[in-house]
Write a protein that holds these residues in place. Structure first.
Motif, PDB file in Angstrom:
ATOM      1  N   ALA A   1       0.833  -1.203   0.000  1.00  0.00           N
ATOM      2  CA  ALA A   1       0.000   0.000   0.000  1.00  0.00           C
ATOM      3  C   ALA A   1       0.868   1.254   0.000  1.00  0.00           C
ATOM      4  N   GLN A   2       1.946   1.226   0.755  1.00  0.00           N
ATOM      5  CA  GLN A   2       2.856   2.368   0.790  1.00  0.00           C
ATOM      6  C   GLN A   2       3.467   2.620  -0.582  1.00  0.00           C
ATOM      7  N   VAL A   3       3.900   1.554  -1.251  1.00  0.00           N
ATOM      8  CA  VAL A   3       4.508   1.701  -2.570  1.00  0.00           C
ATOM      9  C   VAL A   3       3.493   2.247  -3.567  1.00  0.00           C
ATOM     10  N   ALA A   4       2.279   1.706  -3.552  1.00  0.00           N
ATOM     11  CA  ALA A   4       1.246   2.154  -4.483  1.00  0.00           C
ATOM     12  C   ALA A   4       0.908   3.625  -4.276  1.00  0.00           C
ATOM     13  N   LEU A   5       0.770   4.028  -3.031  1.00  0.00           N
ATOM     14  CA  LEU A   5       0.446   5.427  -2.733  1.00  0.00           C
ATOM     15  C   LEU A   5       1.589   6.354  -3.122  1.00  0.00           C
ATOM     16  N   ARG A   6       2.798   5.929  -2.823  1.00  0.00           N
ATOM     17  CA  ARG A   6       3.959   6.770  -3.116  1.00  0.00           C
ATOM     18  C   ARG A   6       4.072   7.017  -4.627  1.00  0.00           C
ATOM     19  N   ARG A   7       3.911   5.966  -5.417  1.00  0.00           N
ATOM     20  CA  ARG A   7       4.009   6.098  -6.868  1.00  0.00           C
ATOM     21  C   ARG A   7       2.881   6.974  -7.413  1.00  0.00           C
ATOM     22  N   TRP A   8       1.672   6.772  -6.901  1.00  0.00           N
ATOM     23  CA  TRP A   8       0.508   7.534  -7.370  1.00  0.00           C
ATOM     24  C   TRP A   8       0.665   9.023  -7.070  1.00  0.00           C
ATOM     25  N   ILE A   9       1.034   9.332  -5.849  1.00  0.00           N
ATOM     26  CA  ILE A   9       1.154  10.740  -5.456  1.00  0.00           C
ATOM     27  C   ILE A   9       2.251  11.435  -6.256  1.00  0.00           C
ATOM     28  N   GLN A  10       3.393  10.782  -6.403  1.00  0.00           N
ATOM     29  CA  GLN A  10       4.486  11.401  -7.164  1.00  0.00           C
ATOM     30  C   GLN A  10       4.088  11.621  -8.618  1.00  0.00           C
ATOM     31  N   SER A  11       3.406  10.627  -9.204  1.00  0.00           N
ATOM     32  CA  SER A  11       2.995  10.740 -10.603  1.00  0.00           C
ATOM     33  C   SER A  11       1.976  11.856 -10.803  1.00  0.00           C
ATOM     34  N   GLU A  12       0.986  11.922  -9.932  1.00  0.00           N
ATOM     35  CA  GLU A  12      -0.085  12.893 -10.102  1.00  0.00           C
ATOM     36  C   GLU A  12       0.350  14.325  -9.806  1.00  0.00           C
ATOM     37  N   THR A  13       1.269  14.488  -8.858  1.00  0.00           N
ATOM     38  CA  THR A  13       1.703  15.839  -8.484  1.00  0.00           C
ATOM     39  C   THR A  13       2.879  16.323  -9.318  1.00  0.00           C
ATOM     40  N   GLY A  14       3.538  15.392 -10.016  1.00  0.00           N
ATOM     41  CA  GLY A  14       4.697  15.775 -10.816  1.00  0.00           C
ATOM     42  C   GLY A  14       5.897  16.144  -9.971  1.00  0.00           C
ATOM     43  N   SER A  15       5.930  15.685  -8.723  1.00  0.00           N
ATOM     44  CA  SER A  15       7.038  16.011  -7.820  1.00  0.00           C
ATOM     45  C   SER A  15       8.307  15.299  -8.254  1.00  0.00           C
ATOM     46  N   ARG A  16       9.437  15.970  -8.050  1.00  0.00           N
ATOM     47  CA  ARG A  16      10.724  15.361  -8.374  1.00  0.00           C
ATOM     48  C   ARG A  16      11.028  14.184  -7.454  1.00  0.00           C
ATOM     49  N   TYR A  17      10.568  14.274  -6.207  1.00  0.00           N
ATOM     50  CA  TYR A  17      10.847  13.221  -5.233  1.00  0.00           C
ATOM     51  C   TYR A  17       9.542  12.630  -4.704  1.00  0.00           C
ATOM     52  N   PRO A  18       9.541  11.349  -4.360  1.00  0.00           N
ATOM     53  CA  PRO A  18       8.339  10.738  -3.789  1.00  0.00           C
ATOM     54  C   PRO A  18       8.097  11.258  -2.380  1.00  0.00           C
ATOM     55  N   PRO A  19       6.863  11.166  -1.878  1.00  0.00           N
ATOM     56  CA  PRO A  19       6.575  11.619  -0.512  1.00  0.00           C
ATOM     57  C   PRO A  19       7.306  10.774   0.518  1.00  0.00           C
ATOM     58  N   ASP A  20       7.602  11.392   1.660  1.00  0.00           N
ATOM     59  CA  ASP A  20       8.344  10.668   2.697  1.00  0.00           C
ATOM     60  C   ASP A  20       7.421   9.739   3.479  1.00  0.00           C
ATOM     61  N   ALA A  21       8.039   8.974   4.375  1.00  0.00           N
ATOM     62  CA  ALA A  21       7.297   7.950   5.112  1.00  0.00           C
ATOM     63  C   ALA A  21       6.205   8.554   5.988  1.00  0.00           C
ATOM     64  N   ALA A  22       6.473   9.699   6.617  1.00  0.00           N
ATOM     65  CA  ALA A  22       5.477  10.327   7.485  1.00  0.00           C
ATOM     66  C   ALA A  22       4.249  10.743   6.680  1.00  0.00           C
ATOM     67  N   THR A  23       4.469  11.250   5.479  1.00  0.00           N
ATOM     68  CA  THR A  23       3.346  11.641   4.622  1.00  0.00           C
ATOM     69  C   THR A  23       2.502  10.425   4.251  1.00  0.00           C
ATOM     70  N   ILE A  24       3.158   9.326   3.873  1.00  0.00           N
ATOM     71  CA  ILE A  24       2.435   8.109   3.491  1.00  0.00           C
ATOM     72  C   ILE A  24       1.648   7.550   4.673  1.00  0.00           C
ATOM     73  N   ASP A  25       2.205   7.641   5.868  1.00  0.00           N
ATOM     74  CA  ASP A  25       1.483   7.184   7.062  1.00  0.00           C
ATOM     75  C   ASP A  25       0.196   7.985   7.248  1.00  0.00           C
ATOM     76  N   ARG A  26       0.249   9.291   6.992  1.00  0.00           N
ATOM     77  CA  ARG A  26      -0.951  10.128   7.119  1.00  0.00           C
ATOM     78  C   ARG A  26      -1.989   9.756   6.058  1.00  0.00           C
ATOM     79  N   VAL A  27      -1.517   9.457   4.849  1.00  0.00           N
ATOM     80  CA  VAL A  27      -2.448   9.066   3.784  1.00  0.00           C
ATOM     81  C   VAL A  27      -3.095   7.719   4.114  1.00  0.00           C
ATOM     82  N   LEU A  28      -2.329   6.807   4.679  1.00  0.00           N
ATOM     83  CA  LEU A  28      -2.895   5.518   5.095  1.00  0.00           C
ATOM     84  C   LEU A  28      -3.977   5.728   6.157  1.00  0.00           C
ATOM     85  N   ALA A  29      -3.762   6.693   7.034  1.00  0.00           N
ATOM     86  CA  ALA A  29      -4.773   6.990   8.055  1.00  0.00           C
ATOM     87  C   ALA A  29      -6.066   7.478   7.405  1.00  0.00           C
TER      88      ALA A  29
END
Length: 286
Positions: free
Chosen positions: A230-258
């Motif tokens: 789930a973390q990998v899927a969310l990280r890839r999705w968020i980076q792709s959709e936002t066009g960010s150079r770097y993927p979101p960090d672990a704390a951000t992914i934990d908040r999205v999982l919540a």
């Protein structure tokens, strides 16, 4: 020496048109020489950041080496003012003027340094996989070998004084941490770390493949999936959709999982973006 080094390189087939980023240092000059020896049709690209007063002379080193090995030569200017995060800013500026798909002269030593840097930042499998081997044909070559090749060919490689500046974390890893690790291990740890990076790269690729079975916008699917996937899927999705150079960090992914688990309604994911849940769907919005 050249045939032995070429045997460990990953250049494309002879006759392929390639662009090489060549600063004039021993690693990039080796990239230029070996790419031509591999039969590639090469253009050497030099970028002047306007940081050092002798940058014109460095460009001439690249131009003369390119001429000697029958490669084309291009130079670009990308001014980068001194200040905080100079190394990172210079890298971003450099890639902004280099052609897409340019080859770089990263070596096994660069790989080991990158893995240790990422380890200190708390990276997961993707960070511990280090440098992506794509477009890095020298990644199995050692830095001392590039220097030896330049010496044997009579090439006066550029010596970048910033590589000795202890304010850069990479330099302290290179000159302090890696020698200490070698001393503790009583062996050269660079190939060991590089091999571990390869293993982590395989793990990263497997996780990426497995994560494609998860729809990251389906809150229930995300909540019920194994957490790592789930973390990998969310990280890839968020980076792709936002066009960010770097993927979101672990704390951000934990908040999205919540949010996916209905423990909160929405959360900020950086860069002016926010994820919210509605009717069991996750959505990104500005």
């Amino acid at each position: 020496m050249i045939p032995e080094l070429l045997g460990r390189c990953t250049f494309p087939p002879a006759g392929t048109l390639v662009d090489c980023a060549v600063s004039g240092g021993p690693d990039s000059l080796t990239l230029l020489v070996l790419s031509r020896e591999a039969g590639c049709r090469v253009t050497a690209w030099h970028v002047d950041h306007g940081i050092r007063p002798d940058s014109a002379a460095e460009a001439e080193v690249v131009a003369s080496t390119a001429k000697r090995w029958g490669a084309a030569f291009e130079t670009r200017t990308a001014n980068c003012k001194p200040g905080p995060n100079l190394e990172a800013r210079a890298r971003m500026t450099r890639y902004g003027v280099l052609p897409e798909g340019v080859l770089t002269g990263h070596t096994a030593d660069d790989q080991a340094e990158t893995v240790l840097l990422n380890l200190m930042r708390g990276a997961g499998p993707a960070g511990l996989a280090g440098i992506d081997p794509t477009r890095r044909p020298l990644l199995a070559i050692r830095r001392h070998e590039t220097r030896a090749l330049c010496d044997s060919l009579g090439l006066e490689a550029v010596q970048d004084p910033s590589n000795l500046d202890p304010t850069h974390s990479r330099n302290r890893i290179r000159h302090e941490l890696l020698p200490l690790l070698c001393d503790i291990a009583k062996r050269d740890v660079v190939p060991i770390i590089a091999r571990s990076a390869g293993l982590m790269g395989n793990l990263r690729d497997l996780l990426d493949q497995l994560a494609t079975t998860i729809d990251p916008t389906d809150a229930r699917a995300v909540a019920e999936a194994p957490e790592t996937l789930a973390q990998v899927a969310l990280r890839r999705w968020i980076q792709s959709e936002t066009g960010s150079r770097y993927p979101p960090d672990a704390a951000t992914i934990d908040r999205v999982l919540a949010v996916a688990r209905n423990q909160s309604r929405s959360t900020d994911v950086g860069g002016g973006w926010r994820i919210s849940r509605s009717a069991q769907r996750l959505g990104l919005s500005r």
